[in-house]
Design a protein around this motif. Structure first.
Motif, PDB file in Angstrom:
ATOM      1  N   GLY A  55      58.666  84.171  14.041  1.00  0.00           N
ATOM      2  CA  GLY A  55      57.350  83.585  13.800  1.00  0.00           C
ATOM      3  C   GLY A  55      56.249  84.586  14.079  1.00  0.00           C
ATOM      4  N   GLU A  56      55.132  84.438  13.386  1.00  0.00           N
ATOM      5  CA  GLU A  56      53.972  85.301  13.576  1.00  0.00           C
ATOM      6  C   GLU A  56      53.124  84.819  14.756  1.00  0.00           C
ATOM      7  OE1 GLU A  56      53.101  88.174  11.468  1.00  0.00           O
ATOM      8  OE2 GLU A  56      55.255  87.794  11.224  1.00  0.00           O
ATOM      9  N   GLY A  57      52.332  85.729  15.301  1.00  0.00           N
ATOM     10  CA  GLY A  57      51.322  85.344  16.277  1.00  0.00           C
ATOM     11  C   GLY A  57      51.828  85.008  17.663  1.00  0.00           C
ATOM     12  N   GLY A  58      53.056  85.430  17.997  1.00  0.00           N
ATOM     13  CA  GLY A  58      53.535  85.236  19.358  1.00  0.00           C
ATOM     14  C   GLY A  58      54.244  83.931  19.629  1.00  0.00           C
ATOM     15  N   HIS A  59      54.457  83.106  18.599  1.00  0.00           N
ATOM     16  CA  HIS A  59      55.201  81.855  18.777  1.00  0.00           C
ATOM     17  C   HIS A  59      56.243  81.716  17.674  1.00  0.00           C
ATOM     18  CE1 HIS A  59      52.835  80.153  22.042  1.00  0.00           C
ATOM     19  NE2 HIS A  59      51.743  80.556  21.412  1.00  0.00           N
ATOM     20  N   PHE A  60      57.370  81.091  18.013  1.00  0.00           N
ATOM     21  CA  PHE A  60      58.400  80.834  17.008  1.00  0.00           C
ATOM     22  C   PHE A  60      58.009  79.637  16.153  1.00  0.00           C
ATOM     23  CE2 PHE A  60      62.413  78.846  15.619  1.00  0.00           C
ATOM     24  CZ  PHE A  60      62.940  79.916  14.901  1.00  0.00           C
ATOM     25  N   CYS A  61      57.867  78.469  16.794  1.00  0.00           N
ATOM     26  CA  CYS A  61      57.495  77.263  16.047  1.00  0.00           C
ATOM     27  C   CYS A  61      57.210  76.130  17.020  1.00  0.00           C
ATOM     28  CB  CYS A  61      58.609  76.852  15.085  1.00  0.00           C
ATOM     29  SG  CYS A  61      58.291  75.318  14.217  1.00  0.00           S
ATOM     30  N   ALA A  62      56.035  75.531  16.903  1.00  0.00           N
ATOM     31  CA  ALA A  62      55.630  74.443  17.793  1.00  0.00           C
ATOM     32  C   ALA A  62      56.140  73.089  17.335  1.00  0.00           C
ATOM     33  CB  ALA A  62      54.105  74.411  17.903  1.00  0.00           C
ATOM     34  N   GLY A  63      56.950  73.053  16.269  1.00  0.00           N
ATOM     35  CA  GLY A  63      57.501  71.788  15.795  1.00  0.00           C
ATOM     36  C   GLY A  63      56.693  71.190  14.668  1.00  0.00           C
ATOM     37  N   GLY A  64      56.728  69.867  14.558  1.00  0.00           N
ATOM     38  CA  GLY A  64      56.015  69.183  13.489  1.00  0.00           C
ATOM     39  C   GLY A  64      54.512  69.142  13.727  1.00  0.00           C
ATOM     40  N   ASP A  65      53.766  68.986  12.658  1.00  0.00           N
ATOM     41  CA  ASP A  65      52.308  68.868  12.733  1.00  0.00           C
ATOM     42  C   ASP A  65      51.968  67.431  13.136  1.00  0.00           C
ATOM     43  OD1 ASP A  65      49.579  68.556  12.229  1.00  0.00           O
ATOM     44  OD2 ASP A  65      49.598  69.963  10.563  1.00  0.00           O
ATOM     45  N   LEU A  66      51.494  67.244  14.362  1.00  0.00           N
ATOM     46  CA  LEU A  66      51.243  65.893  14.867  1.00  0.00           C
ATOM     47  C   LEU A  66      50.157  65.175  14.079  1.00  0.00           C
ATOM     48  CD1 LEU A  66      51.520  66.370  18.736  1.00  0.00           C
ATOM     49  CD2 LEU A  66      53.174  65.350  17.175  1.00  0.00           C
ATOM     50  N   ARG A  67      49.222  65.908  13.503  1.00  0.00           N
ATOM     51  CA  ARG A  67      48.179  65.258  12.691  1.00  0.00           C
ATOM     52  C   ARG A  67      48.798  64.605  11.460  1.00  0.00           C
ATOM     53  NH1 ARG A  67      46.017  69.957  14.591  1.00  0.00           N
ATOM     54  NH2 ARG A  67      44.092  69.798  15.821  1.00  0.00           N
ATOM     55  N   GLN A  68      49.761  65.294  10.870  1.00  0.00           N
ATOM     56  CA  GLN A  68      50.443  64.720   9.717  1.00  0.00           C
ATOM     57  C   GLN A  68      51.360  63.575  10.130  1.00  0.00           C
ATOM     58  OE1 GLN A  68      49.874  65.453   6.490  1.00  0.00           O
ATOM     59  NE2 GLN A  68      48.237  66.786   7.278  1.00  0.00           N
ATOM     60  N   LEU A  69      52.036  63.741  11.270  1.00  0.00           N
ATOM     61  CA  LEU A  69      52.924  62.677  11.739  1.00  0.00           C
ATOM     62  C   LEU A  69      52.157  61.407  12.067  1.00  0.00           C
ATOM     63  CD1 LEU A  69      55.348  64.691  14.048  1.00  0.00           C
ATOM     64  CD2 LEU A  69      55.830  63.750  11.786  1.00  0.00           C
ATOM     65  N   ALA A  70      50.945  61.563  12.584  1.00  0.00           N
ATOM     66  CA  ALA A  70      50.133  60.391  12.924  1.00  0.00           C
ATOM     67  C   ALA A  70      49.792  59.569  11.690  1.00  0.00           C
ATOM     68  CB  ALA A  70      48.861  60.834  13.629  1.00  0.00           C
ATOM     69  N   LYS A  71      49.650  60.224  10.549  1.00  0.00           N
ATOM     70  CA  LYS A  71      49.308  59.523   9.309  1.00  0.00           C
ATOM     71  C   LYS A  71      50.490  58.747   8.735  1.00  0.00           C
ATOM     72  CE  LYS A  71      45.816  62.976   8.005  1.00  0.00           C
ATOM     73  NZ  LYS A  71      45.446  64.008   7.003  1.00  0.00           N
ATOM     74  N   ARG A  72      51.686  59.103   9.157  1.00  0.00           N
ATOM     75  CA  ARG A  72      52.863  58.477   8.561  1.00  0.00           C
ATOM     76  C   ARG A  72      53.058  57.038   8.989  1.00  0.00           C
ATOM     77  NH1 ARG A  72      57.351  63.387   8.387  1.00  0.00           N
ATOM     78  NH2 ARG A  72      55.997  64.855   7.252  1.00  0.00           N
ATOM     79  N   ARG A  73      52.388  56.618  10.070  1.00  0.00           N
ATOM     80  CA  ARG A  73      52.503  55.223  10.477  1.00  0.00           C
ATOM     81  C   ARG A  73      51.987  54.293   9.390  1.00  0.00           C
ATOM     82  NH1 ARG A  73      50.975  54.413  15.250  1.00  0.00           N
ATOM     83  NH2 ARG A  73      50.497  56.530  15.896  1.00  0.00           N
ATOM     84  N   GLY A 107      57.367  83.028  22.688  1.00  0.00           N
ATOM     85  CA  GLY A 107      56.449  81.910  22.834  1.00  0.00           C
ATOM     86  C   GLY A 107      57.153  80.575  22.742  1.00  0.00           C
ATOM     87  N   ALA A 108      56.567  79.646  21.987  1.00  0.00           N
ATOM     88  CA  ALA A 108      57.058  78.275  21.953  1.00  0.00           C
ATOM     89  C   ALA A 108      58.089  78.036  20.856  1.00  0.00           C
ATOM     90  CB  ALA A 108      55.888  77.315  21.754  1.00  0.00           C
ATOM     91  N   ALA A 109      59.120  77.277  21.221  1.00  0.00           N
ATOM     92  CA  ALA A 109      60.044  76.690  20.250  1.00  0.00           C
ATOM     93  C   ALA A 109      60.211  75.243  20.699  1.00  0.00           C
ATOM     94  CB  ALA A 109      61.373  77.421  20.226  1.00  0.00           C
ATOM     95  N   ALA A 110      59.363  74.378  20.176  1.00  0.00           N
ATOM     96  CA  ALA A 110      59.288  73.000  20.667  1.00  0.00           C
ATOM     97  C   ALA A 110      59.662  72.014  19.576  1.00  0.00           C
ATOM     98  CB  ALA A 110      57.879  72.707  21.177  1.00  0.00           C
ATOM     99  N   GLY A 111      60.227  70.876  19.980  1.00  0.00           N
ATOM    100  CA  GLY A 111      60.538  69.820  19.026  1.00  0.00           C
ATOM    101  C   GLY A 111      61.416  70.333  17.899  1.00  0.00           C
ATOM    102  N   ALA A 112      60.959  70.146  16.663  1.00  0.00           N
ATOM    103  CA  ALA A 112      61.722  70.609  15.505  1.00  0.00           C
ATOM    104  C   ALA A 112      61.827  72.131  15.482  1.00  0.00           C
ATOM    105  CB  ALA A 112      61.077  70.099  14.220  1.00  0.00           C
ATOM    106  N   GLY A 113      60.922  72.826  16.173  1.00  0.00           N
ATOM    107  CA  GLY A 113      61.040  74.271  16.303  1.00  0.00           C
ATOM    108  C   GLY A 113      62.267  74.655  17.103  1.00  0.00           C
ATOM    109  N   LEU A 114      62.579  73.886  18.145  1.00  0.00           N
ATOM    110  CA  LEU A 114      63.811  74.082  18.902  1.00  0.00           C
ATOM    111  C   LEU A 114      65.013  73.823  18.005  1.00  0.00           C
ATOM    112  CD1 LEU A 114      65.484  74.381  21.545  1.00  0.00           C
ATOM    113  CD2 LEU A 114      65.093  71.954  21.922  1.00  0.00           C
TER     114      LEU A 114
END
Length: 276
Positions: A55-73, A107-114
């Motif tokens: 991943g670029e910028g010092g992080h692997f992947c923070a997982g899903g985009d919570l703003r998009q996930l919030a809209k899925r409800r 850096g971070a590998a969280a949620g789906a990034g893990l």
């Protein structure tokens, strides 16, 4: 080239880099599509011996985009499921890629990034990288195969703790738990991943694809079924030019030149493409 996924070659190694640093490389449908296409192209390219995913910028992947996930409800359950399958299809694509895929995590590998990191065949992580199954902290449940991948190397009790607490664990602790192949100093994960990838990329292409499949099925099949898989693949391997070269090199006390076979295959593929 798709801007969400940067690509470059390091000899026989293809480096693929998640390029959404403003969101710590959060996942998106555009990334799913770009990575799927890049892996398909790599599979078809005999000159690619291994793949490094980072991943670029010092992080692997923070997982899903919570703003998009919030809209899925607001969506019907069938649409929510369809969107989730985009992630699951990507995880299957990474897992099933016939070329070795190595994750390089800073850096971070969280949620789906893990999940994405663990879907790779091997993992190189910085000591201070941060891994987490953080879904519980936002009222969600794990996806992307996180529970399946973690269950391959931790007890049910540790798995439950990681998922119920969303605890952040370091690259050092994940290394101690088992899935990290190389532990790197901060900023050195990609460098070490490239060294490992170059070593793997020098190997026999067809045999390594079979070995990947056997390593995957070993965790799911009973012994008798796994023995059958090993027998079928060994019989196939004995008839290949790769085994001719490998055995010949061993008997002649010289290094095997599998790179030459890759080049022959690449030349043949180019001729076929020209004749179309």
């Amino acid at each position: 080239m798709n801007d969400v996924l940067l690509q470059r070659r390091e000899g026989a190694v293809l480096v693929l880099s998640n390029n959404n640093p403003a969101a710590r490389n959060a996942l998106s449908p555009a990334f799913y599509a770009a990575l799927t296409e890049a892996l398909a192209q790599a599979e078809a390219d005999p000159t690619v011996g291994a793949i490094v995913l980072t991943g670029e910028g010092g992080h692997f992947c923070a997982g899903g985009d919570l703003r998009q996930l919030a809209k899925r409800r607001e969506l019907p359950v069938e649409e929510r499921r369809a969107k989730l399958e985009g992630l699951h299809d990507l995880i299957r694509t990474v897992r099933d890629c016939r070329k070795p895929v190595i994750a390089a995590v800073e850096g971070a590998a969280a949620g789906a990034g893990l999940s994405l990191a663990l879907a790779c065949d091997m993992l190189v992580a910085a000591r201070n990288a941060v891994f987490s199954v953080a879904y519980v902290k936002v009222g969600l449940t794990p996806d992307g195969g996180a529970t399946a991948f973690l269950a391959e190397f931790v007890s049910r009790q540790v798995l439950t703790e990681l998922c119920l607490t969303g605890e952040r664990i370091s690259g050092e602790r994940l290394h101690a738990l088992g899935p990290v192949n190389r532990l790197a100093e901060p900023g050195e994960a990609l460098t070490q991943a490239l060294v490992l990838a170059a070593q793997v990329a020098a190997g026999p292409d067809l045999a390594m694809a079979h070995i990947k499949a056997l390593c995957r099925s070993a965790y799911a099949l009973p012994l008798d079924d796994q023995l059958e898989q090993e027998a079928q693949r060994m019989v196939q391997a004995q008839a290949t030019e790769e085994s001719r070269e490998g055995i010949g090199a061993f008997l002649e006390k010289r290094p095997a030149d599998f790179a030459r076979l890759r080049q022959i295959n690449a030349t043949g593929a180019d001729k076929q493409e020209t004749q179309k």
